[in-house]
Design a protein around this motif. Structure first.
Motif, short mmCIF file in Angstrom:
data_model
loop_
_atom_site.label_atom_id
_atom_site.label_comp_id
_atom_site.label_asym_id
_atom_site.label_seq_id
_atom_site.Cartn_x
_atom_site.Cartn_y
_atom_site.Cartn_z
N GLY A 156 -65.71 -38.11 48.46
CA GLY A 156 -65.87 -38.83 47.20
C GLY A 156 -64.72 -38.63 46.23
O GLY A 156 -64.76 -39.13 45.11
N VAL A 157 -63.68 -37.91 46.67
CA VAL A 157 -62.54 -37.61 45.79
C VAL A 157 -61.27 -38.21 46.39
O VAL A 157 -60.94 -37.96 47.55
CB VAL A 157 -62.36 -36.09 45.60
CG1 VAL A 157 -61.15 -35.80 44.71
CG2 VAL A 157 -63.62 -35.47 44.99
N LYS A 158 -60.57 -38.98 45.58
CA LYS A 158 -59.34 -39.64 46.00
C LYS A 158 -58.13 -38.81 45.58
O LYS A 158 -58.10 -38.26 44.47
CB LYS A 158 -59.28 -41.02 45.34
CG LYS A 158 -58.07 -41.86 45.66
CD LYS A 158 -58.03 -43.13 44.84
CE LYS A 158 -59.23 -44.04 45.14
NZ LYS A 158 -59.10 -45.34 44.44
N PRO A 159 -57.11 -38.67 46.42
CA PRO A 159 -55.90 -37.98 46.00
C PRO A 159 -55.24 -38.65 44.80
O PRO A 159 -55.33 -39.88 44.64
CB PRO A 159 -54.99 -38.07 47.23
CG PRO A 159 -55.92 -38.26 48.38
CD PRO A 159 -57.06 -39.09 47.84
N SER A 160 -54.58 -37.85 43.97
CA SER A 160 -53.88 -38.42 42.83
C SER A 160 -52.50 -38.94 43.22
O SER A 160 -51.95 -39.82 42.57
CB SER A 160 -53.72 -37.36 41.73
OG SER A 160 -52.93 -36.27 42.19
N ILE A 184 -53.25 -44.73 43.71
CA ILE A 184 -52.65 -43.47 44.13
C ILE A 184 -51.15 -43.59 43.90
O ILE A 184 -50.52 -44.55 44.34
CB ILE A 184 -52.94 -43.17 45.62
CG1 ILE A 184 -54.44 -42.97 45.85
CG2 ILE A 184 -52.16 -41.96 46.10
CD1 ILE A 184 -54.84 -42.86 47.31
N LYS A 185 -50.55 -42.63 43.21
CA LYS A 185 -49.12 -42.70 42.94
C LYS A 185 -48.32 -42.28 44.17
O LYS A 185 -48.74 -41.42 44.94
CB LYS A 185 -48.75 -41.79 41.75
CG LYS A 185 -49.28 -42.26 40.42
CD LYS A 185 -48.74 -43.62 40.03
CE LYS A 185 -49.27 -44.07 38.67
NZ LYS A 185 -48.82 -45.43 38.33
N THR A 186 -47.17 -42.88 44.30
CA THR A 186 -46.26 -42.56 45.39
C THR A 186 -45.18 -41.61 44.88
O THR A 186 -44.62 -41.81 43.80
CB THR A 186 -45.59 -43.83 45.93
OG1 THR A 186 -46.59 -44.76 46.35
CG2 THR A 186 -44.66 -43.51 47.09
N GLU A 187 -44.90 -40.58 45.68
CA GLU A 187 -43.78 -39.68 45.40
C GLU A 187 -42.86 -39.71 46.62
O GLU A 187 -43.34 -39.74 47.75
CB GLU A 187 -44.31 -38.26 45.13
CG GLU A 187 -43.27 -37.32 44.57
CD GLU A 187 -43.88 -36.00 44.11
OE1 GLU A 187 -43.40 -35.44 43.11
OE2 GLU A 187 -44.85 -35.53 44.76
N SER A 188 -41.56 -39.68 46.39
CA SER A 188 -40.59 -39.85 47.47
C SER A 188 -39.95 -38.53 47.86
O SER A 188 -39.24 -37.92 47.05
CB SER A 188 -39.46 -40.80 47.05
OG SER A 188 -39.96 -42.00 46.51
N TRP A 189 -40.20 -38.08 49.12
CA TRP A 189 -39.39 -36.95 49.58
C TRP A 189 -38.18 -37.46 50.33
O TRP A 189 -38.19 -38.56 50.86
CB TRP A 189 -40.19 -35.94 50.38
CG TRP A 189 -40.82 -36.30 51.70
CD1 TRP A 189 -42.13 -36.60 51.92
CD2 TRP A 189 -40.20 -36.31 53.00
NE1 TRP A 189 -42.37 -36.82 53.26
CE2 TRP A 189 -41.20 -36.64 53.96
CE3 TRP A 189 -38.91 -36.07 53.47
CZ2 TRP A 189 -40.96 -36.74 55.32
CZ3 TRP A 189 -38.65 -36.18 54.84
CH2 TRP A 189 -39.67 -36.50 55.74
N SER A 190 -37.13 -36.66 50.30
CA SER A 190 -35.83 -37.06 50.84
C SER A 190 -35.39 -38.41 50.26
O SER A 190 -35.01 -39.33 50.99
CB SER A 190 -35.88 -37.14 52.37
OG SER A 190 -34.59 -37.09 52.93
N PRO A 191 -35.42 -38.56 48.92
CA PRO A 191 -35.15 -39.87 48.32
C PRO A 191 -33.72 -40.37 48.56
O PRO A 191 -33.48 -41.57 48.53
CB PRO A 191 -35.39 -39.63 46.83
CG PRO A 191 -35.17 -38.16 46.64
CD PRO A 191 -35.67 -37.52 47.90
#
Length: 280
Positions: A156-160, A184-191
């Motif tokens: 019942g909990v969605k990631p932020s 849900i926000k996107t974060e970029s690794w290895s941008p």
């Protein structure tokens, strides 16, 4: 510098700067010096992970900095080998002890490791750790839509937030669209892609010359206009400042379309497909 960085609000109300600082392979005194420098030049979102083996280095950089802890947003991540519930709870506590912190602002499951099948109980551990005040916001890395749906369905909990590999050679258009539709926000690794040829790319260089900016600044501005939070890494104060200076210009629709053409079906740097990749 800090005042010029826009803030992004997650679905649980926590705010993050629109650009952060990655710390992969920044270890020991050299790493602490580089991270302290990043904080001093204006970064307020600092990204680490249990498996980077530098949570203590990040903690030391925070102690050396003159910026109050409550103005920083510190992220760490749960490794694959500790996804069973009790192991996950202990690992979260250990992460805090390593950094000598009372809480993390953001804590993420590093990879879904679907073959193991423990990511839902790992998620429950993060949910409980948030209730206990150890974490302010909880999210994931490298989760595909089916993994994200399973988390919400079973808890019942969605990631932020979902931190994913994202750069001009692999722009994750469908995944980003799914995130946006599901808040849900996107974060970029290895941008910046960690590959040399991107800095010599003719298309990006042409856009950079048009704006009198560096190739790195164009790429980071592209991330921002996509609605994703990039976390570039550099130990050079000059480069750290340069990477922050992306909010005084804008890419137009044509330039964004040119950037979109650079993506490749096989664009992943190390072929780490979350459907099959297993992190230890």
């Amino acid at each position: 510098m800090k005042e010029s960085i826009p803030e992004i609000t997650l679905n649980d109300g926590l705010t993050l700067p629109a650009i952060g600082f990655g710390t992969y392979k920044l270890n020991g005194n050299h790493g602490a010096t580089g991270i302290t420098s990043a904080i001093d030049v204006g970064y307020r979102l600092i990204d680490t992970a249990y498996n980077y083996e530098n949570e203590g280095t990040v903690g030391e950089a925070i102690r050396r900095s003159t910026i109050p802890r409550n103005e920083l947003r510190i992220t760490s991540k749960l490794p694959g080998r500790y996804q069973e519930y009790e192991k996950a709870v202990t690992a979260i506590q250990e992460s805090l002890y390593r950094a000598n912190l009372d809480y993390y602002d953001l804590y993420l499951i590093h990879w879904p490791n679907p073959k193991q099948g423990h990511f839902v109980e790992a998620w429950q551990a993060l949910i409980d750790a948030k209730k206990w005040g150890l974490i302010r916001s909880i999210g994931v890395c490298n989760f595909l839509p089916e993994h994200l749906e399973q988390l919400e369905k079973e808890t019942g909990v969605k990631p932020s937030i979902n931190q994913i590999e994202l750069h001009p050679f692999f722009n994750q258009e469908e995944q980003r669209r799914w995130h946006e539709q599901n808040n849900i926000k996107t974060e970029s690794w290895s941008p910046l892609a960690r590959v040399n040829d991107i800095l010599d790319n003719e298309t990006i260089t042409q856009i950079a010359n048009q704006h009198n900016k560096s190739v790195s600044q164009i790429i980071l501005r592209w991330h921002y206009q996509l609605g994703s939070i990039p976390i570039p890494k550099s130990s050079s104060p000059e480069r750290q400042r340069e990477n922050l200076t992306i909010f005084d210009f804008e890419l137009d629709e044509t330039e964004m379309a040119m950037m979109a053409e650079l993506t490749r079906p096989d664009g992943r740097i190390n072929d780490q497909d979350p459907a099959t990749y297993e992190e230890f």
